[in-house]
Design a protein around this motif. Structure first.
Motif, PDB file in Angstrom:
ATOM      1  N   VAL A   1     -20.555  -1.310 -36.669  1.00 45.51           N
ATOM      2  CA  VAL A   1     -21.537  -1.824 -35.702  1.00 45.51           C
ATOM      3  C   VAL A   1     -20.890  -2.870 -34.796  1.00 45.51           C
ATOM      4  CG1 VAL A   1     -23.661  -3.158 -35.455  1.00 45.51           C
ATOM      5  CG2 VAL A   1     -23.531  -1.325 -37.158  1.00 45.51           C
ATOM      6  N   VAL A   2     -20.098  -3.753 -35.385  1.00 45.28           N
ATOM      7  CA  VAL A   2     -19.437  -4.805 -34.601  1.00 45.28           C
ATOM      8  C   VAL A   2     -18.462  -4.188 -33.602  1.00 45.28           C
ATOM      9  CG1 VAL A   2     -17.761  -6.691 -34.735  1.00 45.28           C
ATOM     10  CG2 VAL A   2     -19.711  -6.634 -36.303  1.00 45.28           C
ATOM     11  N   PHE A   3     -17.698  -3.193 -34.037  1.00 45.15           N
ATOM     12  CA  PHE A   3     -16.756  -2.534 -33.127  1.00 45.15           C
ATOM     13  C   PHE A   3     -17.506  -1.862 -31.977  1.00 45.15           C
ATOM     14  CE2 PHE A   3     -14.409   1.127 -31.556  1.00 45.15           C
ATOM     15  CZ  PHE A   3     -13.173   0.583 -31.276  1.00 45.15           C
ATOM     16  N   ALA A   4     -18.599  -1.191 -32.287  1.00 45.31           N
ATOM     17  CA  ALA A   4     -19.396  -0.526 -31.251  1.00 45.31           C
ATOM     18  C   ALA A   4     -19.956  -1.553 -30.263  1.00 45.31           C
ATOM     19  CB  ALA A   4     -20.530   0.279 -31.882  1.00 45.31           C
ATOM     20  N   LEU A   5     -20.411  -2.694 -30.791  1.00 42.40           N
ATOM     21  CA  LEU A   5     -20.916  -3.760 -29.923  1.00 42.40           C
ATOM     22  C   LEU A   5     -19.805  -4.260 -29.007  1.00 42.40           C
ATOM     23  CD1 LEU A   5     -23.022  -5.863 -29.053  1.00 42.40           C
ATOM     24  CD2 LEU A   5     -22.270  -7.283 -30.980  1.00 42.40           C
ATOM     25  N   GLY A   6     -18.641  -4.505 -29.585  1.00 43.88           N
ATOM     26  CA  GLY A   6     -17.517  -4.988 -28.796  1.00 43.88           C
ATOM     27  C   GLY A   6     -17.094  -3.989 -27.731  1.00 43.88           C
ATOM     28  N   ALA A   7     -17.063  -2.703 -28.087  1.00 42.88           N
ATOM     29  CA  ALA A   7     -16.692  -1.674 -27.113  1.00 42.88           C
ATOM     30  C   ALA A   7     -17.699  -1.619 -25.968  1.00 42.88           C
ATOM     31  CB  ALA A   7     -16.593  -0.314 -27.804  1.00 42.88           C
ATOM     32  N   SER A   8     -18.967  -1.837 -26.288  1.00 42.17           N
ATOM     33  CA  SER A   8     -20.002  -1.858 -25.251  1.00 42.17           C
ATOM     34  C   SER A   8     -19.807  -3.047 -24.317  1.00 42.17           C
ATOM     35  CB  SER A   8     -21.399  -1.914 -25.888  1.00 42.17           C
ATOM     36  OG  SER A   8     -21.632  -0.769 -26.687  1.00 42.17           O
ATOM     37  N   ILE A   9     -19.489  -4.202 -24.899  1.00 38.65           N
ATOM     38  CA  ILE A   9     -19.192  -5.379 -24.075  1.00 38.65           C
ATOM     39  C   ILE A   9     -17.942  -5.119 -23.243  1.00 38.65           C
ATOM     40  CG2 ILE A   9     -18.564  -7.819 -24.102  1.00 38.65           C
ATOM     41  CD1 ILE A   9     -21.474  -7.281 -24.827  1.00 38.65           C
ATOM     42  N   GLY A  10     -16.981  -4.422 -23.819  1.00 36.14           N
ATOM     43  CA  GLY A  10     -15.768  -4.064 -23.082  1.00 36.14           C
ATOM     44  C   GLY A  10     -16.080  -3.195 -21.874  1.00 36.14           C
ATOM     45  N   SER A  11     -17.061  -2.311 -22.014  1.00 33.07           N
ATOM     46  CA  SER A  11     -17.488  -1.480 -20.887  1.00 33.07           C
ATOM     47  C   SER A  11     -18.027  -2.354 -19.755  1.00 33.07           C
ATOM     48  CB  SER A  11     -18.556  -0.487 -21.354  1.00 33.07           C
ATOM     49  OG  SER A  11     -18.972   0.355 -20.287  1.00 33.07           O
ATOM     50  N   PHE A  12     -18.803  -3.381 -20.126  1.00 30.74           N
ATOM     51  CA  PHE A  12     -19.334  -4.293 -19.113  1.00 30.74           C
ATOM     52  C   PHE A  12     -18.214  -5.144 -18.512  1.00 30.74           C
ATOM     53  CE2 PHE A  12     -21.405  -8.361 -17.904  1.00 30.74           C
ATOM     54  CZ  PHE A  12     -22.188  -7.865 -16.871  1.00 30.74           C
ATOM     55  N   ILE A  13     -17.226  -5.516 -19.323  1.00 31.29           N
ATOM     56  CA  ILE A  13     -16.079  -6.272 -18.806  1.00 31.29           C
ATOM     57  C   ILE A  13     -15.364  -5.460 -17.733  1.00 31.29           C
ATOM     58  CG2 ILE A  13     -13.773  -7.133 -19.401  1.00 31.29           C
ATOM     59  CD1 ILE A  13     -14.946  -8.092 -22.053  1.00 31.29           C
ATOM     60  N   ASN A  14     -15.230  -4.156 -17.949  1.00 26.46           N
ATOM     61  CA  ASN A  14     -14.626  -3.297 -16.919  1.00 26.46           C
ATOM     62  C   ASN A  14     -15.389  -3.391 -15.605  1.00 26.46           C
ATOM     63  OD1 ASN A  14     -12.371  -2.064 -18.186  1.00 26.46           O
ATOM     64  ND2 ASN A  14     -13.717  -0.696 -19.327  1.00 26.46           N
ATOM     65  N   VAL A  15     -16.712  -3.431 -15.696  1.00 29.28           N
ATOM     66  CA  VAL A  15     -17.544  -3.557 -14.493  1.00 29.28           C
ATOM     67  C   VAL A  15     -17.282  -4.893 -13.810  1.00 29.28           C
ATOM     68  CG1 VAL A  15     -19.915  -3.690 -13.621  1.00 29.28           C
ATOM     69  CG2 VAL A  15     -19.332  -2.023 -15.395  1.00 29.28           C
ATOM     70  N   VAL A  16     -17.269  -5.974 -14.598  1.00 28.44           N
ATOM     71  CA  VAL A  16     -17.040  -7.305 -14.049  1.00 28.44           C
ATOM     72  C   VAL A  16     -15.679  -7.389 -13.362  1.00 28.44           C
ATOM     73  CG1 VAL A  16     -16.703  -9.741 -14.651  1.00 28.44           C
ATOM     74  CG2 VAL A  16     -18.565  -8.439 -15.713  1.00 28.44           C
ATOM     75  N   VAL A  17     -14.660  -6.859 -14.017  1.00 30.22           N
ATOM     76  CA  VAL A  17     -13.295  -6.922 -13.488  1.00 30.22           C
ATOM     77  C   VAL A  17     -13.184  -6.166 -12.161  1.00 30.22           C
ATOM     78  CG1 VAL A  17     -10.920  -6.151 -13.911  1.00 30.22           C
ATOM     79  CG2 VAL A  17     -12.214  -7.270 -15.734  1.00 30.22           C
ATOM     80  N   TYR A  18     -13.904  -5.068 -12.033  1.00 27.78           N
ATOM     81  CA  TYR A  18     -13.842  -4.266 -10.804  1.00 27.78           C
ATOM     82  C   TYR A  18     -14.698  -4.866  -9.690  1.00 27.78           C
ATOM     83  CZ  TYR A  18     -14.606  -0.349  -7.597  1.00 27.78           C
ATOM     84  OH  TYR A  18     -14.696   0.440  -6.481  1.00 27.78           O
ATOM     85  N   ARG A  19     -15.892  -5.336 -10.028  1.00 26.72           N
ATOM     86  CA  ARG A  19     -16.851  -5.724  -8.992  1.00 26.72           C
ATOM     87  C   ARG A  19     -16.777  -7.184  -8.570  1.00 26.72           C
ATOM     88  NH1 ARG A  19     -22.548  -2.588 -10.349  1.00 26.72           N
ATOM     89  NH2 ARG A  19     -21.675  -0.500 -10.672  1.00 26.72           N
TER      90      ARG A  19
ATOM     91  N   ILE B   1     -11.108  -6.872 -30.932  1.00 21.17           N
ATOM     92  CA  ILE B   1     -11.210  -8.328 -30.885  1.00 21.17           C
ATOM     93  C   ILE B   1     -12.498  -8.793 -31.561  1.00 21.17           C
ATOM     94  CG2 ILE B   1     -11.533 -10.316 -29.361  1.00 21.17           C
ATOM     95  CD1 ILE B   1      -9.652  -8.890 -27.375  1.00 21.17           C
ATOM     96  N   PHE B   2     -13.614  -8.133 -31.245  1.00 21.40           N
ATOM     97  CA  PHE B   2     -14.887  -8.482 -31.873  1.00 21.40           C
ATOM     98  C   PHE B   2     -14.804  -8.325 -33.390  1.00 21.40           C
ATOM     99  CE2 PHE B   2     -18.713  -8.756 -28.923  1.00 21.40           C
ATOM    100  CZ  PHE B   2     -17.976  -9.258 -27.867  1.00 21.40           C
ATOM    101  N   LEU B   3     -14.147  -7.268 -33.827  1.00 23.32           N
ATOM    102  CA  LEU B   3     -14.025  -7.016 -35.260  1.00 23.32           C
ATOM    103  C   LEU B   3     -13.175  -8.093 -35.926  1.00 23.32           C
ATOM    104  CD1 LEU B   3     -14.673  -5.193 -37.628  1.00 23.32           C
ATOM    105  CD2 LEU B   3     -12.736  -3.744 -36.988  1.00 23.32           C
ATOM    106  N   LEU B   4     -12.067  -8.489 -35.307  1.00 30.38           N
ATOM    107  CA  LEU B   4     -11.217  -9.532 -35.871  1.00 30.38           C
ATOM    108  C   LEU B   4     -11.966 -10.857 -35.983  1.00 30.38           C
ATOM    109  CD1 LEU B   4      -7.822  -8.824 -34.046  1.00 30.38           C
ATOM    110  CD2 LEU B   4      -8.365  -8.389 -36.440  1.00 30.38           C
TER     111      LEU B   4
END
Length: 273
Positions: A12-30, A90-93
């Motif tokens: 669950v934590v990894f999935a949450l982190g990956a989802s946040i990572g998806s949003f980070i991609n948006v932030v980095v681009y936009r 990172i979230f998992l660690l």
């Protein structure tokens, strides 16, 4: 924690982190482009078709599409799933180190800010004020919260607040001084103002001791990478490289292993007599 609990919790934590990572991609681009990070929904940058929900599943959506847009078949950078997977790790660690605690939630946010800033610096050689300043404010708030939790009194909150403020000031002054003396020595601008602001943000989260450790690691890693870059790729001496990622690496190392590193240093150079 029992393995029957830790395994699903980790997933669950990894999935949450990956989802946040998806949003980070948006932030980095936009964000550097001056676009809203919330609207419009994710779309192909080439044909501008809005992506389906199942295409947006972190990591697996890219694999399912074989790295190409469903509509125009343009290539989708592999960096997107890499960032998503890295954020998940990172979230998992953080979760495995700090368990279920307010520290985990706070350091998830801290690491997300560091990753977003690092990627933007790599792409644009800038560190946006929107992220460094908001990250600093969050760091100060984090210090107050963790100061309140153990004792439930204002004493701990004030102590941690001062630690965050001192850390931020030390970070800002230290890197402003490095930039000043570096510019004098080189005869040109040696470091951008964003690096000092990022250091201030790191100090607010880590405190001045771990900030100094992070800065030392960042300078060491940056020097080694710079020498290797000049040697292997014949990069011209004095050519600018983004320093934000090195600061983020130093901050991550200080976060995960700072106590062990400082303890080992003290035992080595200041043994108890």
């Amino acid at each position: 924690m029992d393995i029957l609990i830790i395994l699903p919790a980790s997933a669950v934590v990894f999935a949450l982190g990956a989802s946040i990572g998806s949003f980070i991609n948006v932030v980095v681009y936009r964000l550097p482009a001056g676009l809203s990070v919330l609207w419009p929904p994710s779309r192909c940058p080439h044909c501008l078709n809005q992506l389906k929900a199942y295409d947006n599943v972190p990591v697996f959506g890219w694999l399912w599409l074989k790295g190409r847009c469903r509509y125009c078949k343009s290539k989708i950078s592999a960096r997107y799933p890499v960032v998503e997977a890295l954020t998940g790790v990172i979230f998992l660690l953080v979760f495995l180190l700090f368990k279920v605690s307010i520290l985990t939630i706070g350091y998830w946010a801290f690491c997300s800010w560091l990753l977003a800033l690092s990627l933007i610096d790599l792409d644009t050689m800038t560190l946006p004020n929107q992220l460094t300043q908001s990250g600093l404010v969050l760091g100060i708030i984090f210090q107050i919260v963790i100061g309140l939790f153990p004792e439930g009194s204002s004493v701990g909150a004030i102590r941690h607040l001062m630690m965050g403020i001192v850390g931020a000031v030390v970070g800002l002054w230290l890197f402003d001084a490095i930039a000043l003396f570096g510019s004098i020595a080189l005869g040109k601008t040696a470091m951008g103002a964003g690096d000092a602001k990022l250091a201030a943000m790191m100090g607010a989260w880590l405190g001045w001791k771990y900030l100094l450790l992070a800065a030392f690691i960042a300078c060491g890693v940056g020097t080694l990478v710079g020498i290797a870059s000049i040697t292997l790729s014949k990069r011209r001496f004095g050519q600018k490289i983004p320093f934000g990622p090195f600061l983020a690496i130093g901050a991550a190392i200080a976060l995960f292993g700072g106590e062990a590193i400082l303890s080992a240093y003290l035992r080595l150079f200041f043994p108890v007599i």
